[in-house]
Motif scaffolding. Structure first.
Motif, short mmCIF file in Angstrom:
data_model
loop_
_atom_site.label_atom_id
_atom_site.label_comp_id
_atom_site.label_asym_id
_atom_site.label_seq_id
_atom_site.Cartn_x
_atom_site.Cartn_y
_atom_site.Cartn_z
N PRO A 1 0.83 -1.22 0.00
CA PRO A 1 0.00 0.00 0.00
C PRO A 1 0.86 1.27 0.00
CG PRO A 1 0.11 -0.89 2.22
CD PRO A 1 0.86 -1.85 1.34
N LEU A 2 1.57 1.48 -1.09
CA LEU A 2 2.50 2.61 -1.17
C LEU A 2 1.75 3.91 -1.44
CD1 LEU A 2 5.33 1.02 -3.36
CD2 LEU A 2 5.08 0.99 -0.86
N THR A 3 2.25 4.99 -0.86
CA THR A 3 1.65 6.31 -1.04
C THR A 3 2.63 7.24 -1.73
OG1 THR A 3 2.46 7.20 1.07
CG2 THR A 3 0.36 5.97 1.11
N ALA A 4 2.11 8.38 -2.16
CA ALA A 4 2.97 9.41 -2.76
C ALA A 4 4.04 9.86 -1.77
CB ALA A 4 2.13 10.59 -3.21
N ALA A 5 3.68 9.94 -0.50
CA ALA A 5 4.65 10.34 0.53
C ALA A 5 5.76 9.32 0.66
CB ALA A 5 3.94 10.55 1.87
N ASP A 6 5.42 8.03 0.56
CA ASP A 6 6.43 6.97 0.60
C ASP A 6 7.43 7.16 -0.55
OD1 ASP A 6 5.22 5.67 2.80
OD2 ASP A 6 3.90 4.53 1.46
N GLN A 7 6.88 7.45 -1.73
CA GLN A 7 7.75 7.60 -2.90
C GLN A 7 8.65 8.83 -2.77
OE1 GLN A 7 7.40 5.21 -5.80
NE2 GLN A 7 9.52 5.93 -5.66
N LEU A 8 8.11 9.93 -2.31
CA LEU A 8 8.93 11.13 -2.14
C LEU A 8 10.09 10.87 -1.18
CD1 LEU A 8 6.28 14.00 -1.89
CD2 LEU A 8 7.99 13.70 -3.69
N ALA A 9 9.77 10.21 -0.06
CA ALA A 9 10.82 9.94 0.94
C ALA A 9 11.89 9.02 0.37
CB ALA A 9 10.20 9.33 2.19
N TYR A 10 11.47 8.00 -0.38
CA TYR A 10 12.42 7.05 -0.95
C TYR A 10 13.27 7.71 -2.03
CZ TYR A 10 14.28 2.72 -2.88
OH TYR A 10 15.12 1.72 -3.33
#
Length: 275
Positions: free
Chosen positions: A171-180
């Motif tokens: 359940p990935l979010t946009a926030a997860d992607q930005l941080a990664y």
């Protein structure tokens, strides 16, 4: 710090240093190291500008004869000797790695715990990574980037930087992607190399300041090329390819927007047809 005697002047210190080095050279006690792949870290990192032609070859033996200033090649499959050969011809070289998926054919495949492996990303032997697990993935990606640096690459293209828009099994979010993505950019910059944002068009406004250039596939086919304008406005190159749209259709768009574009076959071999 207190001195028992008067501290040496700058002139006397330089004289002592020169005398010591000269004595060491004469006696064989001082050695001068050979040039290493890390030498490029002593200068400001490369920042490609719009209007920079490029070659993207991820399959087959790299053809180093293409008359362009930038090559983007596979980091695992190519040796430091290939990078040196390109450098001797005046080229900058980008290290392609997969930052968003596990690959069964890479030598570090055993470093990834099963808990971070998700669904197939559509390519044989590849599975999406759980990018929320940054503490697990950070040292693995750092090791890959150390490889790029050790081979002398000037920059890195971390692929699959938009996992949150795909069916990964997590359940990935946009926030997860930005941080990664920011973690990857920081790791690259810590090693003195430039880093490109691969696709991830929706997050360009948030990431344009973290990345030094962009790499894009098929923005003309999906009518998304204007989304790359923040990179051009920031005087950062956008390296762009199309696979099925004819050049007569996408080249006028690319030239108007300032993209560095070419037609490639999906296998990403040596063949290219630039605008």
């Amino acid at each position: 710090m207190r001195f028992a005697t008067r501290p040496p002047t700058l002139l006397s210190a330089v004289t002592l240093l020169f005398t010591g080095v000269l004595t060491g050279l004469l006696t064989g006690c001082v050695t001068i190291p050979d040039r290493t792949p890390d030498e490029h870290l002593s200068v400001a990192r490369w920042k490609p500008r719009p209007g920079t032609a490029w070659q993207w070859q991820l399959s087959g033996r790299v053809d180093t004869s293409v008359a362009v200033p930038v090559y983007d090649i596979d980091g695992f499959e190519n040796s430091a000797a290939v990078v040196r050969r390109l450098h001797r011809s005046g080229r900058k070289v980008i290290c392609y790695i997969n930052a968003g998926a596990w690959e069964s054919f890479r030598p570090d495949r055993g470093a990834f715990p099963a808990s971070v492996l998700g669904r197939s990303d559509g390519w044989s032997g590849e599975r999406w990574l759980d990018i929320r697990r940054r503490s697990v993935l950070r040292p693995i990606m750092a090791a890959r980037l150390d490889m790029c640096r050790a081979k002398g690459f000037d920059a890195v293209e971390p692929d699959l930087a938009d996992a949150y828009t795909n069916d990964t099994g997590f359940p990935l979010t946009a926030a997860d992607q930005l941080a990664y993505n920011r973690m990857i950019a920081d790791l690259v910059h810590e090693r003195g190399m430039a880093v490109g944002l691969k696709n991830d068009l929706e997050q360009i406004p948030d990431l344009v300041h973290d990345f030094d250039f962009a790499v894009n596939e098929q923005c003309a086919e999906f009518h998304e090329c204007p989304s790359l304008s923040p990179f051009i406005k920031a005087d950062k190159a956008v390296f762009h390819v199309e696979y099925s749209v004819p050049k007569r259709t996408f080249c006028p768009i690319a030239k108007r927007l300032g993209l560095d574009s070419m037609r490639k076959r999906l296998a990403l071999g040596r063949w290219r047809s630039p605008c």
